[in-house]
Write an enzyme that holds these catalytic residues in place. Structure first.
Site, PDB file in Angstrom:
ATOM      1  CB  SER A 162      -0.807   0.004   1.292  1.00 30.54           C
ATOM      2  OG  SER A 162      -0.053   0.130   2.439  1.00 30.54           O
ATOM      3  CG  ASP A 221      -3.567  -2.861  -2.074  1.00 34.33           C
ATOM      4  OD1 ASP A 221      -4.344  -3.013  -3.035  1.00 34.33           O
ATOM      5  OD2 ASP A 221      -3.693  -3.130  -1.006  1.00 34.33           O
ATOM      6  CG  HIS A 222      -6.419   0.165  -2.104  1.00 35.97           C
ATOM      7  ND1 HIS A 222      -7.687   0.376  -2.535  1.00 35.97           N
ATOM      8  CD2 HIS A 222      -6.366  -0.766  -1.726  1.00 35.97           C
ATOM      9  CE1 HIS A 222      -8.322  -0.623  -2.257  1.00 35.97           C
ATOM     10  NE2 HIS A 222      -7.455  -1.415  -1.881  1.00 35.97           N
ATOM     11  CG  HIS A 224     -10.421  -2.762   2.593  1.00 38.32           C
ATOM     12  ND1 HIS A 224     -10.923  -1.847   1.796  1.00 38.32           N
ATOM     13  CD2 HIS A 224      -9.517  -3.333   1.859  1.00 38.32           C
ATOM     14  CE1 HIS A 224     -10.385  -1.805   0.592  1.00 38.32           C
ATOM     15  NE2 HIS A 224      -9.703  -2.668   0.585  1.00 38.32           N
ATOM     16  N   GLY A 225     -10.843  -4.861   6.168  1.00 37.33           N
ATOM     17  CA  GLY A 225     -10.526  -5.027   7.986  1.00 37.33           C
ATOM     18  C   GLY A 225     -11.230  -6.171   8.201  1.00 37.33           C
ATOM     19  CB  ALA A 245     -11.054 -11.515  -0.491  1.00 37.69           C
ATOM     20  CB  SER A 246      -9.339 -11.212   5.340  1.00 41.98           C
ATOM     21  OG  SER A 246      -7.998 -10.908   5.053  1.00 41.98           O
ATOM     22  CG  ASN A 280      -6.467  -7.473  -3.184  1.00 44.46           C
ATOM     23  OD1 ASN A 280      -6.385  -7.977  -4.353  1.00 44.46           O
ATOM     24  ND2 ASN A 280      -5.991  -6.056  -3.181  1.00 44.46           N
TER      25      ASN A 280
END
Ligand code: G3H
Ligand code: ZN
Length: 313
Positions: free
Chosen positions: A55, A86-87, A183-184, A217-218, A258
């Site tokens: 990132s 990333d981003h 995210h997160g 996608a965690s 990701n």
């Protein structure tokens, strides 16, 4: 420095292979030597293509010279790894990554108006393609950090009716979409919340040749959350996307997945356990080595059981 001198390859090559053969390439984030080593070891053990994602904040943390210095001596296998920004949030940030040796950049214009997003995406793509670097762009807004823009009838999800035109106008190599991930660690309130695979299917039908990307996608393995809490941590109600949902998305053209939070909690679960049990420990390597190992094992697990990318190299 050019990425070819670092034995890196583009995400375009990795993702087009994945799209043809029905698997996904993981993009694992790193921010220091230990997390980079954990990912590279996992990729080498499983013979999987892997996108090494950095990132803007991680790049600032490591510094250009340390990052590229590490890669210049790694002697990676050609065709296995991409180094990806990333981003990236501006043209300048993407240009900088291309100039120092990244093989791939993401321009994230998801919070901009559509016309601004197209304008800057095009500028990034024109510059990156001149240097043989591939570009990921984004349409739609992930809930959480990005969700300000909710104008279409698809709300903050990616509008399938505009993707074809976006791809045509920008010439993007891959497209990140919003279908219900975020995210997160706090992605879900209950197990009943599902990804909008119907929207994904419409997008894939409209742009069948474009590799699609799933951020946020965690799956947040509960074994790591429990271990963190057992050894002094306090994480409540963390819930990710179930592996079976990700596998279904991969069947519908998601070709880059990701993952960062899973690696963080894997790593930290070991750190917490060791520091909790060994109160007199002063050698950082005594917790860094097991933490790297736990993160590496989790990357291997996801490569084998979610991405399906093992033995593709
Ligand atoms: O760009 C990075 C990923 O989208 C991180 O997502 O928080 O689900 O690991 P995650
Ligand atoms: Zn992301």
């Amino acid at each position: 420095m050019h990425y070819k001198d670092l034995n890196l390859t583009t995400t375009k090559k990795l993702l087009n292979n994945a799209l043809k053969n029905g698997y996904a390439v993981p993009a694992f984030n790193f921010y220091n030597m230990e997390t980079l080593k954990a990912i590279i070891n996992a990729a080498q053990i499983t013979q999987s293509p892997v996108i090494l994602a950095v990132s803007e904040q991680a790049l600032e943390y490591m510094g250009d010279d340390f990052l590229i210095g590490m890669f210049s001596k790694l002697n990676l296998k050609k065709g296995q790894f991409a180094l990806h920004l990333d981003h990236g949030h501006s043209f300048e940030s993407c240009k900088h990554a291309v100039d120092i040796g990244f093989s791939s950049v993401m321009f994230d214009g998801s919070t901009l108006t559509l016309s601004e997003n197209i304008k800057i995406s095009k500028k990034v793509i024109e510059y990156a393609h001149k240097h043989d670097v591939s570009v990921e762009t984004e349409l739609g807004v992930l809930s959480g950090i990005e969700d300000k823009n909710t104008k279409s009838k698809y709300g903050s999800y990616t509008d399938p009716t505009i993707v074809k035109d976006f791809v045509k106008q920008t010439g993007t190599d891959s497209l990140a979409i919003a279908i219900g991930t975020s995210h997160g660690m706090y992605k879900r309130k209950s197990n009943n919340e599902k990804l909008r695979l119907d929207i994904l299917e419409q997008i894939a039908n409209n742009i069948p040749k474009t590799p699609l990307v799933l951020h946020g996608a965690s799956n947040i393995p509960q074994k790591f959350v429990n271990k963190i809490n057992k050894f002094g941590g306090k994480i409540k109600n963390a819930k990710g996307i179930s592996p079976s949902q990700i596998r279904q998305a991969i069947k519908l053209h998601i070709t880059k997945v990701n993952v960062e939070s899973d690696s963080r909690i894997a790593f930290m679960s070991s750190v917490r356990e060791i520091l909790f049990k060994q109160k007199d420990l002063i050698d950082p390597r005594k917790f860094l080595v097991p933490a790297m190992d736990t993160m590496c094992k989790n990357c291997i697990d996801e490569i084998q059981n979610i991405m399906g990318s093992g033995y593709k190299i």
